[in-house]
Design a protein around this motif. Structure first.
Motif, short mmCIF file in Angstrom:
data_model
loop_
_atom_site.label_atom_id
_atom_site.label_comp_id
_atom_site.label_asym_id
_atom_site.label_seq_id
_atom_site.Cartn_x
_atom_site.Cartn_y
_atom_site.Cartn_z
N VAL A 2 0.92 -1.62 -0.11
CA VAL A 2 0.01 -0.38 -0.29
C VAL A 2 0.67 1.57 -0.06
O VAL A 2 1.85 1.58 1.01
CB VAL A 2 -0.67 0.04 1.15
CG1 VAL A 2 -1.42 1.24 1.30
CG2 VAL A 2 -1.93 -1.30 1.18
N ARG A 3 1.20 2.08 -0.53
CA ARG A 3 1.53 2.77 -1.31
C ARG A 3 0.76 4.58 -0.05
O ARG A 3 -0.71 4.78 -0.18
CB ARG A 3 1.10 3.98 -2.61
CG ARG A 3 2.10 4.79 -3.15
CD ARG A 3 2.17 5.31 -4.20
NE ARG A 3 0.99 5.54 -4.56
CZ ARG A 3 -0.15 5.22 -5.22
NH1 ARG A 3 0.16 3.92 -5.55
NH2 ARG A 3 -0.90 6.15 -5.93
N GLY A 104 -10.43 -2.18 -8.41
CA GLY A 104 -9.57 -0.81 -7.32
C GLY A 104 -10.85 -0.54 -6.32
O GLY A 104 -9.18 0.49 -5.65
N ARG A 106 -11.00 -1.35 -3.51
CA ARG A 106 -10.37 -1.74 -2.29
C ARG A 106 -9.15 -1.37 -1.69
O ARG A 106 -9.21 -0.93 -0.83
CB ARG A 106 -11.58 -3.24 -2.04
CG ARG A 106 -10.64 -3.49 -1.10
CD ARG A 106 -10.63 -5.60 -0.29
NE ARG A 106 -10.39 -5.84 0.75
CZ ARG A 106 -11.17 -6.05 2.08
NH1 ARG A 106 -12.32 -7.11 1.13
NH2 ARG A 106 -10.70 -6.75 3.50
N GLU A 107 -8.46 -1.32 -2.76
CA GLU A 107 -7.24 -1.64 -2.88
C GLU A 107 -7.08 0.42 -2.52
O GLU A 107 -6.70 0.90 -1.75
CB GLU A 107 -6.23 -1.23 -3.74
CG GLU A 107 -6.52 -2.76 -4.34
CD GLU A 107 -7.38 -3.50 -5.07
OE1 GLU A 107 -7.32 -4.46 -5.39
OE2 GLU A 107 -8.77 -2.95 -5.23
N ALA A 108 -8.13 1.24 -3.26
CA ALA A 108 -8.36 2.67 -3.10
C ALA A 108 -8.42 3.06 -1.80
O ALA A 108 -8.09 3.96 -0.38
CB ALA A 108 -8.91 3.52 -3.53
N GLU A 110 -8.29 1.17 1.73
CA GLU A 110 -6.82 0.50 2.38
C GLU A 110 -6.30 1.80 1.90
O GLU A 110 -5.36 1.38 3.19
CB GLU A 110 -6.05 -0.78 1.63
CG GLU A 110 -7.37 -1.73 1.53
CD GLU A 110 -7.72 -3.43 1.41
OE1 GLU A 110 -6.36 -3.07 0.44
OE2 GLU A 110 -7.77 -4.36 2.36
N GLU A 111 -5.37 1.69 1.00
CA GLU A 111 -4.56 2.94 1.03
C GLU A 111 -4.71 4.19 1.76
O GLU A 111 -4.40 4.89 2.65
CB GLU A 111 -4.58 3.43 -1.13
CG GLU A 111 -3.29 4.56 -0.66
CD GLU A 111 -3.10 5.05 -2.25
OE1 GLU A 111 -2.25 5.72 -2.51
OE2 GLU A 111 -3.30 4.04 -2.93
N SER A 114 -4.82 3.40 5.15
CA SER A 114 -3.66 3.53 5.49
C SER A 114 -2.84 4.94 6.21
O SER A 114 -2.21 4.99 6.75
CB SER A 114 -2.60 2.89 5.21
OG SER A 114 -2.17 3.26 3.66
N ALA A 226 -11.09 4.15 -7.83
CA ALA A 226 -9.17 3.76 -7.80
C ALA A 226 -9.04 5.45 -8.15
O ALA A 226 -7.42 5.14 -7.87
CB ALA A 226 -8.93 3.54 -9.41
#
Length: 237
Positions: A2-3, A104, A106-108, A110-111, A114, A226
């Motif tokens: 994760v960025r 994208g 869920r990834e967004a 989570e980013e 974080s 995303a």
């Protein structure tokens, strides 16, 4: 991996995301569920009445569904019957595996989490349907808070109530300008503007096009959710 977001994101501390059409792809299930509900109330498929009502459903994507049915049927008892039938039909489609996350999404989320932002998921559906979607996607524990219209006084969009409820219930930020509201409909944009959100972002993965989103007050128009982390990295205090 994760960025991490840069410190410029400190301006935004709370992100209020719509579900269907924004973080969740439902492939036209709203129209399918409406057709089931309308037929149960005597609206014949293919009739002029059906098409008129369906056009209104399309135009008001993002609004609280019970509000839509109140407008269409003009009677509280009929509206409640239609809403119950709609939610049941939609839930059955969800249970049949007819939804999926927007690529994208869920990834967004989570980013953003974080990086220390609080994320809230909102919907115009009833709680039972929202929970069915969350369960189907395995998203029950993805965010701190999920809200449906009944959780915020019952009015739903385009009123700002769910956004302001997210603000009050999470205590994540010290002012509404530090909220980002994201959705795929003009009603999402109007609710964000009325809440005073600093970022009101429309996405092109759902019901309304860029012109409709911009006309309703979008500060940004994104191809999809995303892209949101990158947009928020560029938002200064």
């Amino acid at each position: 991996m994760v960025r991490e977001l840069t410190s410029t994101t400190d301006h935004i501390g709370l992100v209020v995301l719509d579900m269907a059409g924004t973080t969740v792809a439902d492939g036209g299930l709203v129209e399918q569920a409406f057709a089931v509900a309308a037929q149960q109330l005597g609206v014949e498929p293919g009739s002029a009445d059906h098409e008129t009502k369906l056009d209104y459903v399309r135009a008001t994507m993002g609004e609280s569904k019970i509000s839509v049915f109140r407008h269409l049927f003009g009677d509280e008892t009929l509206a409640q019957q239609a809403n119950t039938a709609f939610e049941k039909a939609y839930g059955e489609l969800v249970d049949a595996g007819r939804i999926a996350p927007i690529a994208g999404a869920r990834e967004a989320i989570e980013e953003l989490k974080s990086a220390g932002l609080t994320v809230v998921l909102t919907t115009g559906f009833a709680r039972v349907t929202q929970d069915a979607i969350l369960d189907a996607l395995g998203w029950r524990d993805l965010v701190e808070l999920t809200l449906c219209p009944a959780d915020a006084g019952g009015r739903g969009r385009p009123y700002p109530d769910m956004v302001l409820s997210a603000f009050l219930r999470t205590g994540a930020v010290d002012g509404v300008r530090r909220i980002a509201v994201v959705g795929d409909t003009a009603y999402d944009m109007k609710s964000g503007v009325r809440a005073g959100a600093g970022v009101v972002a429309g996405v092109l993965t759902g019901a309304h096009d860029a012109a409709a989103l911009t006309d309703a007050g979008a500060t940004h128009v994104l191809g999809s959710v995303a892209e949101l982390p990158a947009i928020l990295r560029g938002v200064g205090a």
